[in-house]
Design an enzyme around this catalytic site. Structure first.
Site: not given
Lengths: 268, 399
Positions: A49, A60
Site C-alpha cells: 500500500e 491519520d
C-alpha cells in the site's frame, strides 16, 4: 482477473494470510521509495500500500502525518507517485500495488487522467480514505474502465446495511478499520475485530484485510487469525522516518521488521 | 432548482458539499442528520432554543442605522446588524447554543470544537459551561500566539485548549485535529463545527442555526424603513455569518448579495484567504468547495489580518451561490479592513472585529455607487475588543 484478486486466491490456496505494509511515497525522500518497495517485498510483503502524500491527512495519526509532511517537503506529487509505481513494475510484475490517499490530489488531476495513468503505470487498486461509496461514482466509473480495483473501508461504526452497500460497490478486498480512531492508535480490541470480520464475511465474498492499530508481532498474529490479510502502516512509517540513507543496512532494518511480521502471521 | 431548496438529501449544493469523510464518521454523521432533522421540527426543542437565544444570547440583536457614517460616505444608508452585541461578542454563539442543545438531546457528554480567532472556541466553551458539558477546543499553535486573550478566556470557562502543531498550525489544522478526536471518541462526543464547512449535515445545520440573523434583519428593516434593503454585505471566511444573513433573502430577487473575502496583502500577491475570488474547486474537510490549493491539490497557507477569515476553504453553499450568480464575492485587503475598523470606531463609537471590518470596507465603497434612499445591511458579525492587541502591534504601539 486482477492482480489483487489473483494474489488473494494464491494466499488462500496456500492457506496463508496476506501481509500488506504501508509506506508514504516520497518519504523520507522520493529516491528512497523504489528501494523501500523492494525491501518490503524482500521482507515478505504480499501486497504494497503506497500512500499518496496530502497536506491535510484527517484520518491519520502523527506517524503517517509525519511521513506525509516529509514527502511533501520534497515536493512529491500524485504524478510522481504513479511514476514510482511504473519504475517498480519494471522488475516486479507480481506484487499488487494499491495507492492510498485523499480525494483532493485525485480530484485536481482529474478522475479520467488519474485512472488511465495509474493503470498504465501498473497500479492495481485505489483507496481514497475520505471518499465513501456515496461520493465515488465518477471515480469508480473511471477505475472500472481501466480495470483497477476500488477498495473501501468498513469501520466499527458501519451498520450491517452499509456493510452490504459497501461490499457491493467495492472490489479487490474490503479494508476493515479495526478501531474507532486514526491510523496508529493504540486501542486495538481483537475480540471485536473477530466478530466484525465474521459479520462482514456474511455480506460479501471479498477477502477482508484489517488495518489501523497493528503494531507488533503479537497483534499481527491475533488479527491475522481472524482475517485474510493484515495492513501495517504507522510502525513502518516510523522506521522509515528514522532512515538517514538508503544503504543496504538501512533498508535491511525495514525488511527485518517485515520478516518479523511475516513469521508472526505465518505461525497462525 | 430554487436556491432555498438546497442541499439535496446527501448534502449537495449542485456539485458542492457532500460527505467526504473516512468511513468511521459516516454512521455518526447519519445519526447526527437524523437527530437534527427530527429536532428541527420538534416544538419543544425549538421553544428551548428560542428561550436560550432570547434570555442567554440577548436576541434579537438590533439593526442600527449609521446616520453619521452614512452621511460621511455620501451614498446609500448603511444599517448594521449588531451581532457584536450578542453574549460573547459575535454571531458564533447562535450556532453553538443550537448544536449544544442538540448534543444534550443526543445524550453526548463531551463537546469538542476547532477555533481560529478563538471566537468559536469561546462560544463553545461558554455554552459547555452553561450546560455542564466537558469541552475540548483545538487551536493552531500559531493562532494561540495571536489570540492569547481568547485562549485564557476559554480556560476560565473550564475548557481544555489543545495546541495543534501539525501543518500550518492554524484553523485548518485545528479542524483536522478535531476530526481526529471525534473519530476516536465518537460514542460520547459531539463535534461543534463553527462554520458552514465540514461534511453534511454541518453546512446546512450551521446555516439553519445562523439564519436567525437574516430573519430578524429582514423583519427589522421592513419595520424601520418600510422596505427591503438594496444590498447585503457580510465577510466570508468559512461563511457562517454571511449565510445566516443571506439565506432568508435569497428569494428577494431585488436584494443584491455581496460576500467579502480576505484579500490579505492583495489577490495579486497570492498572500490572501480568498478561495472564491482566486481559488478553484476541490475537496477538503468533508466537502467539495472552492479552495486555496496548489496545482497538485495540496492545500496552501492563507494569510489575513483577521484570524477568523484565515481559512483555505469556504462553505459549499457559498460556492454554489457564486456559480449560480445569486451572490457576488469580492475581496478586501488587510489595510482597507484596518481603515474601516478605525472609521467605524471613530464615527459611530462601535469597534468592529477585523473580520467584520472587511464587510464594512466593501460597504463603504458600494454605498458610493448607490442612491441615498437605498439601504445596505452589513452584518457586524463581531466586536473588535479581541483585536486591539493586533491593531496596536501593526501600528507600532506597545500596550
Amino acid at each position: 482477473m486482477s492482480r489483487i484478486t489473483d494474489c488473494f486466491k494464491n494466499l488462500q490456496e496456500k492457506k496463508r494470510k496476506g501481509l500488506i505494509p504501508f509506506i508514504v511515497a516520497g518519504d523520507p525522500k522520493p529516491g528512497f521509495t523504489l528501494p523501500l518497495m523492494k525491501a518490503l517485498v524482500d521482507g515478505g510483503a504480499d501486497l504494497i500500500e503506497l500512500g499518496v502524500p496530502f497536506s491535510d491527512p484527517m484520518a491519520d495519526g502523527p506517524a503517517i502525518q509525519g511521513g506525509s509532511e516529509r514527502a511533501l517537503a520534497h515536493g512529491t506529487t500524485l504524478r510522481d507517485v504513479i511514476d514510482m509505481v511504473a519504475s517498480f513494475r519494471k522488475d516486479n510484475q507480481q506484487t499488487p500495488v494499491i495507492l492510498m490517499g485523499y480525494s483532493n490530489p485525485v480530484e485536481i488531476m482529474g478522475y479520467e487522467d488519474f485512472a488511465k495513468s495509474a493503470a498504465e503505470a501498473g497500479v492495481d487498486g485505489v483507496i481514497i480514505v475520505d471518499m465513501p461509496p456515496e461520493e465515488a461514482g465518477e471515480l469508480k466509473e473511471n477505475l472500472v474502465k481501466h480495470q483497477l480495483d476500488l477498495i473501501f473501508l468498513i469501520a466499527p461504526t458501519t451498520s450491517v446495511e452499509r456493510q452490504k452497500y459497501i461490499s457491493e460497490t467495492a472490489s479487490g478486498f474490503l479494508y476493515y478499520v479495526s478501531l474507532k480512531g486514526v491510523t496508529g492508535s493504540n486501542r486495538l480490541d481483537t475480540n471485536s475485530v473477530e466478530e466484525s470480520v465474521r459479520a462482514i464475511k456474511q455480506q460479501s465474498k471479498l477477502p477482508v484485510g484489517v488495518g489501523f492499530g497493528i503494531r507488533d508481532a503479537e497483534s499481527a498474529a491475533k488479527v491475522a487469525k481472524v482475517s485474510d490479510a493484515i495492513i501495517v502502516g504507522s510502525p513502518i512509517v516510523e522506521l522509515v522516518g528514522e532512515m538517514v540513507d538508503d544503504s543496504a543496512d538501512s533498508l535491511n532494518k525495514i525488511s527485518e521488521y517485515i520478516s518479523t511480521m511475516r513469521d508472526a502471521i505465518d505461525a497462525v | 432548482m430554487q436556491n432555498n431548496m438546497l442541499p439535496d438529501e446527501n448534502g449537495h449544493f449542485g456539485p458542492y458539499g457532500g460527505k467526504f469523510v473516512a468511513e468511521t464518521l459516516m454512521g455518526p454523521l447519519e445519526e447526527l442528520t437524523e437527530a437534527y432533522t427530527h429536532y428541527l421540527k420538534d416544538p419543544e426543542f425549538l421553544a428551548e432554543l428560542d428561550d436560550e437565544l432570547h434570555h442567554y444570547v440577548g436576541r434579537p440583536s438590533p439593526l442600527y442605522h449609521t446616520r453619521r457614517w452614512s452621511e460621511i460616505l455620501g451614498g446609500a444608508q448603511v444599517y448594521l446588524k449588531r451581532e457584536d452585541l450578542n453574549h460573547t461578542g459575535a454571531h458564533k454563539i447562535n450556532n453553538t447554543v443550537g448544536q449544544a442543545l442538540l448534543a444534550k438531546r443526543m445524550g453526548k457528554t463531551r463537546i469538542i470544537a476547532e477555533t481560529g480567532a478563538g471566537q468559536h472556541g469561546v462560544a463553545a466553551a461558554t455554552v459547555a459551561a452553561r450546560l455542564g458539558l466537558e469541552c475540548v477546543v483545538y487551536m493552531g499553535s500559531e493562532d494561540i500566539k495571536r489570540q492569547s486573550i481568547n485562549v485564557f478566556r476559554m480556560k476560565l470557562l473550564g475548557a481544555t485548549v489543545v495546541p495543534v502543531e501539525s501543518g500550518s498550525k492554524t484553523l485548518k489544522d485545528a479542524l483536522n485535529e478535531a476530526m481526529r478526536d471525534w473519530v476516536t471518541n465518537i460514542d460520547d462526543t459531539f463535534y461543534i463545527i463553527g462554520s458552514v464547512a465540514g461534511p453534511h449535515p454541518y453546512p446546512v445545520m450551521v446555516r439553519d442555526f445562523q439564519t436567525v440573523i437574516g430573519r430578524e434583519a429582514r423583519q427589522q428593516c421592513l419595520e424601520q424603513a418600510g422596505r427591503l434593503p438594496a444590498a447585503l454585505v457580510a465577510c466570508v471566511g468559512g461563511g457562517s455569518n454571511a449565510i445566516g444573513l443571506f439565506y432568508p433573502f435569497l428569494d428577494d430577487k431585488d436584494v443584491a448579495i455581496y460576500g467579502v473575502e480576505a484579500g490579505g496583502d492583495g489577490l495579486e500577491t497570492g498572500r490572501h484567504a480568498a478561495p472564491l475570488n482566486a481559488g478553484k474547486p476541490g475537496v477538503l474537510h468533508g466537502n467539495r468547495t472552492y479552495l486555496m490549493e496548489d496545482k497538485d491539490g495540496q492545500i496552501i497557507e492563507t494569510h489575513s489580518i483577521s484570524a477568523g477569515l484565515d481559512y483555505p476553504g469556504v462553505g459549499p453553499e457559498h460556492s454554489w451561490l457564486k456559480d449560480s450568480g445569486r451572490a457576488k464575492y469580492v475581496a478586501i485587503n488587510d489595510d482597507e479592513a484596518l481603515q474601516a475598523f478605525h472609521n467605524l470606531t471613530k464615527v459611530e463609537g462601535i469597534m468592529p472585529a477585523l473580520e467584520s471590518s472587511h464587510a464594512l470596507a466593501f460597504a463603504s465603497k458600494l454605498a458610493l455607487k448607490m442612491r441615498k434612499d437605498e439601504i445596505i445591511i452589513v452584518n457586524l458579525s463581531g466586536r473588535g475588543d479581541k483585536d486591539i492587541q493586533i491593531v496596536a502591534t501593526l501600528e507600532g504601539i506597545t500596550l
